[in-house]
Write a protein that holds these residues in place. Sequence first.
Motif, PDB file in Angstrom:
ATOM      1  N   LEU A 129       0.937  -1.260  -0.054  1.00  0.00           N
ATOM      2  CA  LEU A 129       0.064   0.149   0.073  1.00  0.00           C
ATOM      3  C   LEU A 129       0.877   1.365   0.063  1.00  0.00           C
ATOM      4  CD1 LEU A 129      -3.096  -0.948   2.574  1.00  0.00           C
ATOM      5  CD2 LEU A 129      -3.069  -0.776   0.148  1.00  0.00           C
ATOM      6  N   ALA A 130       2.019   1.237   0.789  1.00  0.00           N
ATOM      7  CA  ALA A 130       2.772   2.499   0.840  1.00  0.00           C
ATOM      8  C   ALA A 130       3.485   2.640  -0.771  1.00  0.00           C
ATOM      9  CB  ALA A 130       3.784   2.200   1.934  1.00  0.00           C
ATOM     10  N   THR A 131       3.924   1.702  -1.111  1.00  0.00           N
ATOM     11  CA  THR A 131       4.385   1.717  -2.598  1.00  0.00           C
ATOM     12  C   THR A 131       3.519   2.333  -3.556  1.00  0.00           C
ATOM     13  OG1 THR A 131       5.921   0.035  -1.879  1.00  0.00           O
ATOM     14  CG2 THR A 131       5.603   0.400  -4.311  1.00  0.00           C
ATOM     15  N   LYS A 143       6.689  10.365 -15.063  1.00  0.00           N
ATOM     16  CA  LYS A 143       6.310   9.941 -16.560  1.00  0.00           C
ATOM     17  C   LYS A 143       6.371   8.575 -16.581  1.00  0.00           C
ATOM     18  CE  LYS A 143       8.067  14.412 -18.319  1.00  0.00           C
ATOM     19  NZ  LYS A 143       9.134  14.754 -19.095  1.00  0.00           N
ATOM     20  N   ALA A 144       7.177   7.870 -15.906  1.00  0.00           N
ATOM     21  CA  ALA A 144       7.382   6.416 -16.190  1.00  0.00           C
ATOM     22  C   ALA A 144       6.669   5.757 -14.960  1.00  0.00           C
ATOM     23  CB  ALA A 144       8.790   6.181 -16.087  1.00  0.00           C
ATOM     24  N   THR A 148       5.652   1.053 -11.458  1.00  0.00           N
ATOM     25  CA  THR A 148       4.514   0.364 -10.649  1.00  0.00           C
ATOM     26  C   THR A 148       4.806  -0.922 -11.033  1.00  0.00           C
ATOM     27  OG1 THR A 148       3.491   2.357 -10.508  1.00  0.00           O
ATOM     28  CG2 THR A 148       2.326   0.218  -9.919  1.00  0.00           C
ATOM     29  N   THR A 149       4.677  -1.360 -12.515  1.00  0.00           N
ATOM     30  CA  THR A 149       4.970  -2.632 -12.893  1.00  0.00           C
ATOM     31  C   THR A 149       6.101  -3.488 -12.229  1.00  0.00           C
ATOM     32  OG1 THR A 149       3.654  -2.162 -14.759  1.00  0.00           O
ATOM     33  CG2 THR A 149       4.836  -4.420 -14.796  1.00  0.00           C
ATOM     34  N   ASN A 150       7.293  -2.761 -12.461  1.00  0.00           N
ATOM     35  CA  ASN A 150       8.497  -3.321 -11.871  1.00  0.00           C
ATOM     36  C   ASN A 150       8.346  -3.653 -10.426  1.00  0.00           C
ATOM     37  OD1 ASN A 150       9.708  -3.402 -14.471  1.00  0.00           O
ATOM     38  ND2 ASN A 150      10.868  -1.187 -14.038  1.00  0.00           N
ATOM     39  N   LEU A 151       7.888  -2.763  -9.605  1.00  0.00           N
ATOM     40  CA  LEU A 151       7.833  -2.850  -8.316  1.00  0.00           C
ATOM     41  C   LEU A 151       6.824  -4.064  -7.997  1.00  0.00           C
ATOM     42  CD1 LEU A 151       7.777   0.659  -6.868  1.00  0.00           C
ATOM     43  CD2 LEU A 151       9.269  -0.919  -6.429  1.00  0.00           C
TER      44      LEU A 151
END
Length: 64
Positions: free
Chosen positions: A17-19, A32-33, A38-41
């Motif tokens: 949730l924090a991320t 911009k990315a 978010t996908t990588n994380l």
Amino acid sequence: MTIGLILVFIIIIGALLATLLLSGKGDEEYSKATKRNTTNLSLIYIVVILLSFLAVGVYIKWFV
């Protein structure tokens, strides 16, 4: 043992949730990315969660 697993799940959910809440904030280049970041994380979290479950399973099988 149950308390430990509950704490692990709470920490994982809190970190996720924090991320997600912080993923749109920061410098301009980051925003911009955001989708890629978010996908990588998310992929990192999935791998870490799976490895954590594996580690708990190994611990239970060999040490409990």
